[in-house]
Design an enzyme around this catalytic site. Structure first.
Site, PDB file in Angstrom:
ATOM      1  N   ASP A 175       0.785  -0.943   0.613  1.00 24.41           N
ATOM      2  CA  ASP A 175       0.036   0.340   0.312  1.00 24.41           C
ATOM      3  C   ASP A 175       0.900   1.350  -0.404  1.00 24.41           C
ATOM      4  OD1 ASP A 175      -2.186  -1.552   0.075  1.00 24.41           O
ATOM      5  OD2 ASP A 175      -2.024  -2.032   2.731  1.00 24.41           O
ATOM      6  N   HIS A 202      -5.820  -3.391   4.920  1.00 23.23           N
ATOM      7  CA  HIS A 202      -5.445  -4.161   3.468  1.00 23.23           C
ATOM      8  C   HIS A 202      -6.614  -4.249   3.154  1.00 23.23           C
ATOM      9  CE1 HIS A 202      -3.172  -4.404   0.537  1.00 23.23           C
ATOM     10  NE2 HIS A 202      -3.202  -6.063   0.509  1.00 23.23           N
TER      11      HIS A 202
HETATM   12  P1  NAD Z   1      -0.657 -18.372  -6.576  1.00 22.95           P
HETATM   13  O1  NAD Z   1      -2.284 -19.325  -6.337  1.00 22.95           O
HETATM   14  O2  NAD Z   1      -0.443 -18.237  -7.514  1.00 22.95           O
HETATM   15  O3  NAD Z   1      -0.076 -19.109  -5.166  1.00 22.95           O
HETATM   16  C1  NAD Z   1      -0.815 -19.245  -3.858  1.00 22.95           C
HETATM   17  C2  NAD Z   1       0.399 -20.679  -3.620  1.00 22.95           C
HETATM   18  O4  NAD Z   1       0.447 -20.696  -2.470  1.00 22.95           O
HETATM   19  C3  NAD Z   1      -0.012 -21.829  -4.329  1.00 22.95           C
HETATM   20  O5  NAD Z   1       1.787 -21.987  -5.383  1.00 22.95           O
HETATM   21  C4  NAD Z   1      -0.702 -23.189  -4.220  1.00 22.95           C
HETATM   22  O6  NAD Z   1      -0.585 -24.040  -4.160  1.00 22.95           O
HETATM   23  C5  NAD Z   1      -0.005 -22.194  -1.839  1.00 22.95           C
HETATM   24  N1  NAD Z   1      -0.365 -23.101  -1.715  1.00 22.95           N
HETATM   25  C6  NAD Z   1      -2.215 -23.223  -1.210  1.00 22.95           C
HETATM   26  N2  NAD Z   1      -1.809 -23.841  -0.694  1.00 22.95           N
HETATM   27  C7  NAD Z   1      -1.381 -24.065   0.163  1.00 22.95           C
HETATM   28  C8  NAD Z   1      -1.131 -25.342   1.646  1.00 22.95           C
HETATM   29  N3  NAD Z   1      -1.110 -24.918   2.437  1.00 22.95           N
HETATM   30  N4  NAD Z   1       0.385 -24.745   2.018  1.00 22.95           N
HETATM   31  C9  NAD Z   1       1.430 -24.191   1.178  1.00 22.95           C
HETATM   32  N5  NAD Z   1       0.832 -23.554   0.318  1.00 22.95           N
HETATM   33  C10 NAD Z   1      -0.234 -23.167  -0.187  1.00 22.95           C
HETATM   34  O7  NAD Z   1      -1.892 -16.769  -5.308  1.00 22.95           O
HETATM   35  P2  NAD Z   1      -0.560 -15.600  -5.381  1.00 22.95           P
HETATM   36  O8  NAD Z   1      -1.019 -14.330  -6.592  1.00 22.95           O
HETATM   37  O9  NAD Z   1       0.360 -15.977  -5.118  1.00 22.95           O
HETATM   38  O10 NAD Z   1      -1.603 -14.671  -3.733  1.00 22.95           O
HETATM   39  C11 NAD Z   1      -0.905 -15.727  -3.114  1.00 22.95           C
HETATM   40  C12 NAD Z   1      -1.516 -14.526  -1.820  1.00 22.95           C
HETATM   41  O11 NAD Z   1      -1.194 -13.972  -1.698  1.00 22.95           O
HETATM   42  C13 NAD Z   1      -3.628 -14.553  -2.041  1.00 22.95           C
HETATM   43  O12 NAD Z   1      -4.349 -14.559  -1.159  1.00 22.95           O
HETATM   44  C14 NAD Z   1      -3.969 -13.166  -2.300  1.00 22.95           C
HETATM   45  O13 NAD Z   1      -4.149 -12.308  -2.157  1.00 22.95           O
HETATM   46  C15 NAD Z   1      -2.554 -12.412  -1.584  1.00 22.95           C
HETATM   47  N6  NAD Z   1      -1.970 -10.976  -1.842  1.00 22.95           N
HETATM   48  C16 NAD Z   1      -1.540 -10.631  -1.156  1.00 22.95           C
HETATM   49  C17 NAD Z   1      -0.858  -9.281  -0.950  1.00 22.95           C
HETATM   50  C18 NAD Z   1      -0.444  -7.822   0.031  1.00 22.95           C
HETATM   51  O14 NAD Z   1      -0.664  -6.817  -0.005  1.00 22.95           O
HETATM   52  N7  NAD Z   1      -0.710  -8.305   1.509  1.00 22.95           N
HETATM   53  C19 NAD Z   1      -0.738  -8.247  -1.816  1.00 22.95           C
HETATM   54  C20 NAD Z   1      -0.643  -9.477  -3.684  1.00 22.95           C
HETATM   55  C21 NAD Z   1      -1.717 -10.716  -2.948  1.00 22.95           C
HETATM   56  C1  LMR Z   2      -3.281  -6.587  -3.336  1.00 28.93           C
HETATM   57  O1  LMR Z   2      -3.419  -4.963  -3.332  1.00 28.93           O
HETATM   58  O2  LMR Z   2      -2.656  -6.075  -4.517  1.00 28.93           O
HETATM   59  C2  LMR Z   2      -3.090  -7.334  -2.767  1.00 28.93           C
HETATM   60  O3  LMR Z   2      -4.692  -7.282  -2.025  1.00 28.93           O
HETATM   61  C3  LMR Z   2      -3.991  -8.480  -3.484  1.00 28.93           C
HETATM   62  C4  LMR Z   2      -5.497  -8.378  -4.518  1.00 28.93           C
HETATM   63  O4  LMR Z   2      -6.136  -8.810  -4.219  1.00 28.93           O
HETATM   64  O5  LMR Z   2      -5.288  -6.854  -4.489  1.00 28.93           O
END
Ligand code: NAD
Ligand code: LMR
Length: 342
Positions: A175, A202
């Site tokens: 953010d 967030h």
């Molecule tokens: P993705 O689907 O590409 O990757 C997720 C990974 O988690 C996969 O490789 C999957 O196999 C693994 N996984 C699922 N269950 C699991 C478990 N029990 N143990 C271990 N690994 C497991 O998703 P992504 O794009 O990498 O996003 C992941 C998360 O991060 C989402 O929830 C997304 O919303 C979040 N996110 C948060 C922020 C933030 O600012 N905090 C920003 C972007 C994304």
């Molecule tokens: C972000 O801020 O990009 C992440 O929290 C992923 C989302 O779902 O927007």
């Protein structure tokens, strides 16, 4: 044979050398390492000389990603762990920092809260393994909805009697990364010179940029840029058109947060990052977690900085934030109450 005084001095030197090297050895674990965020995050951590050991775990593909990254010619050791309870326990054991990006991402039309049903139990179960095998590690939660997944982790640790609020962080770095970038686009400046405080949580209106505290106080009445910071994630979800949400910018933000935690752990002073933590700031209103600037130290959270002076418009944004945040936090807490898992 060394004289007694020299022997003592030698012993002290050895102890100092040992404690210095022990401090500088940092194991970092990534849970969800084969995902869209996990892979570039792991790569960035491999490039970080502070990380001496990198442990990669995923329910699928952890060892493959580890084999690939292990060829990058930096000194750290990289290990991929099998998707078994013992693989998970070994991955986190001895870690200084554990990052959790495991969980499903949004598709267009979804809110982060729509991910709750799937991600709550994923994070609960991973937190359980961390509480059991690495209760002292700094736990950095990336999986959404962060406003709920962080309280879930707190409840899991409390149930095992190992909760240390100074070691639990919701990663909200993206953010502030976005805020500085978006402002630099409007003002034609270098984003590295833009320092925008973002507080709250967030997701959507819980993300509150405080432009009145920046070099551009006039932006605090600019609805367009406030909205862009609050809903920046949606821009990426929409552009990816069903293929997920932010991964590359998030990897950068997660690597920055991990680097800050490690720098502080290794004794550097004055490291401040915005992050969603167990916070006293709004506890009197029943809100136990809040993102604000946090000074980091060797024990994790060193000091939670106050929100500071805000103007009337920002006061209103904070009010809206608190209303949503309260519900998101309560949802996480009651999930663990009703679904403690095994
Ligand atoms: P993705 O689907 O590409 O990757 C997720 C990974 O988690 C996969 O490789 C999957 O196999 C693994 N996984 C699922 N269950 C699991 C478990 N029990 N143990 C271990 N690994 C497991 O998703 P992504 O794009 O990498 O996003 C992941 C998360 O991060 C989402 O929830 C997304 O919303 C979040 N996110 C948060 C922020 C933030 O600012 N905090 C920003 C972007 C994304
Ligand atoms: C972000 O801020 O990009 C992440 O929290 C992923 C989302 O779902 O927007």
């Amino acid at each position: 044979m060394l004289p007694a005084v020299s022997r003592m001095a030698f012993g002290a030197l050895q102890r100092r050398a040992f404690s210095a090297s022990a401090r500088d050895l940092s194991k970092v674990a990534v849970l969800g390492a084969a995902g869209g965020i996990g892979q570039p995050l792991s790569l960035l951590l491999k490039l970080n000389p502070r990380v001496t050991e990198l442990a990669l775990y995923d329910i699928r593909g952890g060892p493959g990603v580890a084999a690939d990254i292990s060829h990058v010619n930096t000194k750290s050791k990289v290990t991929g762990y099998e998707a078994t309870p013992s693989g998970l326990a070994s991955a986190v054991k001895g870690a200084d920092v554990i990052l959790i990006p495991a969980g499903v991402p949004r598709k267009p039309g979804m809110t982060r809260d729509d991910l709750f049903n799937t991600n709550a139990s994923i994070v609960r179960d991973l937190a359980k393994a961390c509480a059991e095998s690495a209760p002292e590690a700094n736990l950095l939660i990336i999986a959404n909805p962060v406003n709920s997944t962080v309280p879930i982790c707190a409840e899991v640790y409390k149930a095992r009697g190992v909760y240390n609020p100074k070691r639990l962080f919701g990663v909200t770095t993206l953010d502030v990364v976005r805020a500085s970038r978006f402002v630099s686009e409007v003002k034609s400046t270098d984003p590295k010179d833009e320092n925008i405080t973002v507080v709250g949580g967030h997701s959507g209106v819980t993300i509150v940029p405080l432009f009145s505290q920046s070099k551009h106080p006039e932006l605090s009445s600019n609805a367009e840029i406030i909205n862009r910071v609050q809903f920046g994630g949606d821009e990426v979800v929409k552009a990816k058109d069903g293929a997920g949400s932010a991964t590359l910018s998030m990897a950068m933000a997660g690597a920055r947060m991990a680097e800050s935690v490690l720098r502080a752990a290794q004794g550097e002073k004055g490291i401040v990052e915005p992050t969603f933590v167990d916070s006293p700031l709004y506890k009197d209103q029943g809100i136990d977690f809040f993102a604000s600037k946090v000074e980091l130290g060797p024990n994790g959270v060193e000091k939670i900085l106050p929100v500071g002076e805000v103007n009337a418009a920002e006061e209103k944004l904070i009010e809206a934030c608190l209303a949503d945040l309260k519900k998101n936090i309560a949802k996480g807490v009651s999930f663990v109450e009703s679904n403690p898992g095994k």
